[in-house]
Design a protein around this motif. Structure first.
Motif, PDB file in Angstrom:
ATOM      1  N   MET A 180       0.643  -1.217  -0.024  1.00 17.93           N
ATOM      2  CA  MET A 180       0.001   0.025   0.070  1.00 17.93           C
ATOM      3  C   MET A 180       0.782   1.200   0.117  1.00 17.93           C
ATOM      4  SD  MET A 180      -3.410  -0.852   2.318  1.00 17.93           S
ATOM      5  CE  MET A 180      -2.454  -1.267   3.746  1.00 17.93           C
ATOM      6  N   TYR A 181       1.981   1.169   0.476  1.00 22.50           N
ATOM      7  CA  TYR A 181       2.784   2.551   0.665  1.00 22.50           C
ATOM      8  C   TYR A 181       3.985   2.608  -0.153  1.00 22.50           C
ATOM      9  CZ  TYR A 181      -0.399   2.869   4.570  1.00 22.50           C
ATOM     10  OH  TYR A 181      -1.313   2.872   5.648  1.00 22.50           O
ATOM     11  N   ILE A 182       4.747   1.311  -0.284  1.00 28.77           N
ATOM     12  CA  ILE A 182       5.895   1.462  -0.884  1.00 28.77           C
ATOM     13  C   ILE A 182       5.679   1.273  -2.325  1.00 28.77           C
ATOM     14  CG2 ILE A 182       8.110   0.425  -1.341  1.00 28.77           C
ATOM     15  CD1 ILE A 182       8.027   0.993   1.351  1.00 28.77           C
ATOM     16  N   LEU A 183       4.624   0.437  -2.763  1.00 30.17           N
ATOM     17  CA  LEU A 183       4.531   0.154  -4.140  1.00 30.17           C
ATOM     18  C   LEU A 183       4.092   1.740  -5.151  1.00 30.17           C
ATOM     19  CD1 LEU A 183       4.140  -1.713  -6.628  1.00 30.17           C
ATOM     20  CD2 LEU A 183       1.726  -1.971  -5.850  1.00 30.17           C
ATOM     21  N   PRO A 184       3.096   2.438  -4.587  1.00 35.06           N
ATOM     22  CA  PRO A 184       2.660   3.772  -5.148  1.00 35.06           C
ATOM     23  C   PRO A 184       4.112   4.727  -5.275  1.00 35.06           C
ATOM     24  CG  PRO A 184       1.180   3.228  -3.331  1.00 35.06           C
ATOM     25  CD  PRO A 184       2.290   2.309  -3.072  1.00 35.06           C
ATOM     26  N   ILE A 185       4.934   4.517  -4.186  1.00 39.61           N
ATOM     27  CA  ILE A 185       6.218   5.258  -4.569  1.00 39.61           C
ATOM     28  C   ILE A 185       7.008   5.026  -5.688  1.00 39.61           C
ATOM     29  CG2 ILE A 185       8.375   6.173  -3.438  1.00 39.61           C
ATOM     30  CD1 ILE A 185       6.962   5.747  -0.725  1.00 39.61           C
ATOM     31  N   VAL A 186       7.240   3.524  -5.665  1.00 45.94           N
ATOM     32  CA  VAL A 186       8.020   3.007  -6.884  1.00 45.94           C
ATOM     33  C   VAL A 186       7.176   3.131  -8.418  1.00 45.94           C
ATOM     34  CG1 VAL A 186       8.808   0.764  -7.874  1.00 45.94           C
ATOM     35  CG2 VAL A 186       8.833   1.038  -5.464  1.00 45.94           C
ATOM     36  N   ARG A 187       5.941   3.224  -8.203  1.00 45.55           N
ATOM     37  CA  ARG A 187       5.173   3.598  -9.526  1.00 45.55           C
ATOM     38  C   ARG A 187       5.406   4.825  -9.926  1.00 45.55           C
ATOM     39  NH1 ARG A 187      -0.201   0.142  -8.573  1.00 45.55           N
ATOM     40  NH2 ARG A 187       0.617  -1.890  -9.467  1.00 45.55           N
ATOM     41  N   LEU A 188       5.980   5.642  -9.383  1.00 40.65           N
ATOM     42  CA  LEU A 188       6.062   7.095  -9.657  1.00 40.65           C
ATOM     43  C   LEU A 188       7.493   7.030 -10.859  1.00 40.65           C
ATOM     44  CD1 LEU A 188       6.216   9.452  -6.598  1.00 40.65           C
ATOM     45  CD2 LEU A 188       4.485   9.010  -8.164  1.00 40.65           C
ATOM     46  N   SER A 229      13.256  -7.297  -9.317  1.00 38.29           N
ATOM     47  CA  SER A 229      13.223  -6.175  -8.418  1.00 38.29           C
ATOM     48  C   SER A 229      12.883  -6.666  -7.111  1.00 38.29           C
ATOM     49  CB  SER A 229      12.244  -5.277  -9.002  1.00 38.29           C
ATOM     50  OG  SER A 229      11.143  -5.522  -8.239  1.00 38.29           O
ATOM     51  N   LEU A 230      13.189  -5.553  -6.352  1.00 37.91           N
ATOM     52  CA  LEU A 230      12.917  -5.967  -4.895  1.00 37.91           C
ATOM     53  C   LEU A 230      11.590  -6.299  -4.453  1.00 37.91           C
ATOM     54  CD1 LEU A 230      15.416  -3.165  -3.005  1.00 37.91           C
ATOM     55  CD2 LEU A 230      15.680  -5.764  -3.211  1.00 37.91           C
ATOM     56  N   LEU A 231      10.574  -5.868  -5.398  1.00 42.33           N
ATOM     57  CA  LEU A 231       9.269  -6.320  -5.023  1.00 42.33           C
ATOM     58  C   LEU A 231       8.689  -7.458  -5.603  1.00 42.33           C
ATOM     59  CD1 LEU A 231       7.756  -2.532  -5.767  1.00 42.33           C
ATOM     60  CD2 LEU A 231       8.179  -3.421  -3.621  1.00 42.33           C
ATOM     61  N   ASP A 232       9.670  -8.318  -6.056  1.00 40.27           N
ATOM     62  CA  ASP A 232       9.126  -9.565  -6.707  1.00 40.27           C
ATOM     63  C   ASP A 232       9.238 -10.658  -5.540  1.00 40.27           C
ATOM     64  OD1 ASP A 232       9.102  -8.774  -9.166  1.00 40.27           O
ATOM     65  OD2 ASP A 232      10.950  -9.500  -9.892  1.00 40.27           O
TER      66      ASP A 232
END
Lengths: 273, 311
Positions: B146-154, B254-257
């Protein structure tokens, strides 16, 4: 300026560290404590643990811990006596020591893998309290040896000399003079080992199985609290019960480790005198 | 009369010395149980795992990226990559925090407060890893989504994650290895001889310069040992990563995988594996065992080097 930045960074990271640890414990207690009740401790679970309590699981935890300690404690304490009182420094003894210390470094999943292959399958004990007890005894053996040996080292040489000069043999001296002085050190080791077993999951998962019924025989499969909460969380059975089990688990571990610390400190105190 | 007494006394002594010798032998037997167990574990692990290296081919087993037991394909590169990516990310988070905390405890906080702080950290070190994993699953995983993903999406609009990821696993692992790093680094820093500090201060260096340029370099071997031990703990950790890294045996980009780790794969698959699958899992255990033993050996060498210089 540089100084300020430096100190700010140190304060920031240090507070972050402590906060992270406290927040985790606090959160678990906060979410779990309200679900712990008398019924939760004394009732049997139903629907795979979705409802009811964890009574058989508490018994299973005690059972596995007890069997593990019964196996490891006599061996560990005796081994410590050998290392501290009897062994002479030589190549063989040094090799034995290196290997024994290596036991502490083996990750629990490997111990579990070995326990599964050796005790469960090869020796045919199946998923059982016995297989689990034998496997965890391997994990706690180094803890018991280390704490007993540390305690033995703090007994003044003059005690031994006094006893030997009165005509007691080496074994009589060790058993009746030296070991009684180490009761607290040994107790600390036992308590720490208990904490280790209660907190262990991987080994239990591979060697004890995960049956939910009350274990009676040593060949029964059962589960411990940590395995139970893993299953509740991983299979999404009940978050509420998982929190309650986690909170109880954390509480038990904190009490156990606090106890070990208090006993440990008392040894330090009495030696100073 | 007298002669008989001496004879019986001699007999008594002889039987006593026999008893003593027997006891010593029994004690020795207890003493080697630990060492024998290690030998037994090692032999059993290798005997069960090495055939897999032969059957699947060493090169394939180590460098094939697909791990697919249902198709009989066993390549461990993705698992090794999973373990290393989670561990290294955890170290990136854990090292600065841990070393800063160690400096804080040994040099900045008054001794009494430092003792309380240390006590708290030691108590927390005993919290079972499955509890950390559960916390990660309930708090960190959703937070990453919820918080890290939106930042990465920038800057990467295509990024997606369920939250079960390297990053989530690394955050929890970092917290778990902090007690190891903090308490061992603190020992290393506070055992730097007082003269070093005094000499540095006497030469006009301020406290920050003393800490950064004298104390930390002098304690470097000990700090290194603590980091490597922490790394060993992270590599060997099972339950926490099992709950939060997603257990997908694919090469992470990526780190989100999500990733599957060496330990998690063994724990998940062992109970239902067939013969060749079990063999492969033992071989994974062999790889894990070798990595851990290597790390432990390096840590011990580093610790010894510190001890040697001290004495």
């Amino acid at each position: 300026m540089k100084d300020k930045l430096f100190y700010a960074a140190i304060w920031f990271f240090s507070i972050l560290t402590l906060a992270a640890l406290l927040v985790i414990v606090g959160y678990i207690m906060y979410r779990g404590a309200s679900h712990i009740s008398w019924e939760f401790i004394t009732e049997r679970p139903s629907l795979m643990g979705k409802k009811g309590g964890i009574f058989p699981i508490i018994i299973g935890t005690l059972y596995v811990t007890g069997v593990g300690l019964l196996i490891a404690a006599p061996i560990g304490i005796t081994a410590a006596v050998y290392f501290a009182e009897y062994s002479k420094d030589g190549r063989l003894v040094r090799a034995i020591r290196v290997f024994t210390e290596a036991l502490a470094g083996i990750p629990s999943i490997i111990v579990g893998l070995f326990g599964f292959a050796f005790f469960v399958v090869f020796l045919g004990f199946g998923w059982s309290v016995l297989s689990g007890g034998l496997s965890v005894s391997l994990m706690i053996l180094p803890i018991l040896i280390r704490s007993t040996e540390e305690a033995l080292k703090t007994v003044p040489l003059s005690y031994r000399e006094g006893s030997l000069s009165l005509g007691a043999s080496k074994w009589e001296t060790t058993r009746k003079v030296v070991l009684p002085c180490c009761r607290k050190g040994i107790l600390t080791g036992l308590v720490l080992s208990m904490g280790r077993v209660v907190g262990e999951t991987a080994v239990i998962m591979l060697t004890v199985g995960g049956a939910l019924k009350l274990p009676v025989s040593i060949f029964d499969s059962t589960r411990t609290m940590s395995l139970h909460m893993y299953i509740l969380a991983a299979e999404g059975i009940s978050q509420e019960k998982a929190f309650a089990t986690a909170a109880l688990l954390v509480l038990i571990i904190l009490v156990i480790n606090g106890l070990a610390n208090i006993i440990g400190h008392r040894i330090g105190g009495s030696n100073g005198k | 009369m007298r002669i008989i007494t001496i004879a019986s006394e001699q007999k008594r002594r002889r039987s006593r010395s026999v008893r003593e010798a027997t006891i010593e032998r029994l004690l020795f037997l207890a003493g080697i149980v630990g060492a024998l167990s290690v030998a037994l574990i090692t032999v059993f692990l290798f005997a069960s795992g090495l055939p897999a290296f032969a059957n699947f081919g060493l090169g394939n087993f180590l460098f094939e990226t697909r791990w697919s037991p249902t198709n009989g394909v066993y390549g461990t590169l993705a698992l090794t990559a999973g373990t290393l990516s989670v561990t290294l990310t955890a170290l990136v988070i854990g090292i600065p925090s841990g070393v800063a905390c160690a400096v804080f405890l040994s040099e900045i906080l008054p001794p009494k407060a430092a003792r309380a702080f240390k006590f708290a950290i030691e108590l927390l070190a005993g919290i079972p890893s499955v509890v950390y994993g559960f916390f990660g699953l309930i708090v960190v995983v959703p937070a990453v989504r919820m918080y890290i993903l939106p930042i990465v999406r920038l800057w990467d609009p295509d990024a997606h994650t369920t939250g079960l990821s390297i990053l989530s696993g690394a955050i929890i692992l970092a917290v778990m290895i902090l007690p190891t790093i903090v308490s061992l680094s603190e020992n290393a820093i506070s055992s730097v001889p007082e003269e070093y500090k005094e000499a540095s201060l006497a030469l006009g260096a301020n406290k920050r310069q003393t800490i950064a340029r004298v104390l930390i370099p002098a304690a470097k071997s000990g700090i290194l040992a603590s980091i490597i031990l922490g790394m060993g703990r992270a590599v060997g950790e099972t339950m926490a990563v099992l709950l939060i890294t997603g257990n997908a045996a694919v090469m992470p980009k990526s780190l989100l995988d999500p990733v599957a780790t060496l330990t998690g794969t063994i724990a998940m698959e062992m109970s239902y594996a067939d013969t060749s699958h079990q063999q492969a899992l033992f071989a994974v255990g062999v790889i894990l065992f070798l990595i851990i033993m290597l790390l432990n050996a390096v840590a011990q060498t580093a610790a010894k080097r510190m001890g040697a210089r001290r004495s």
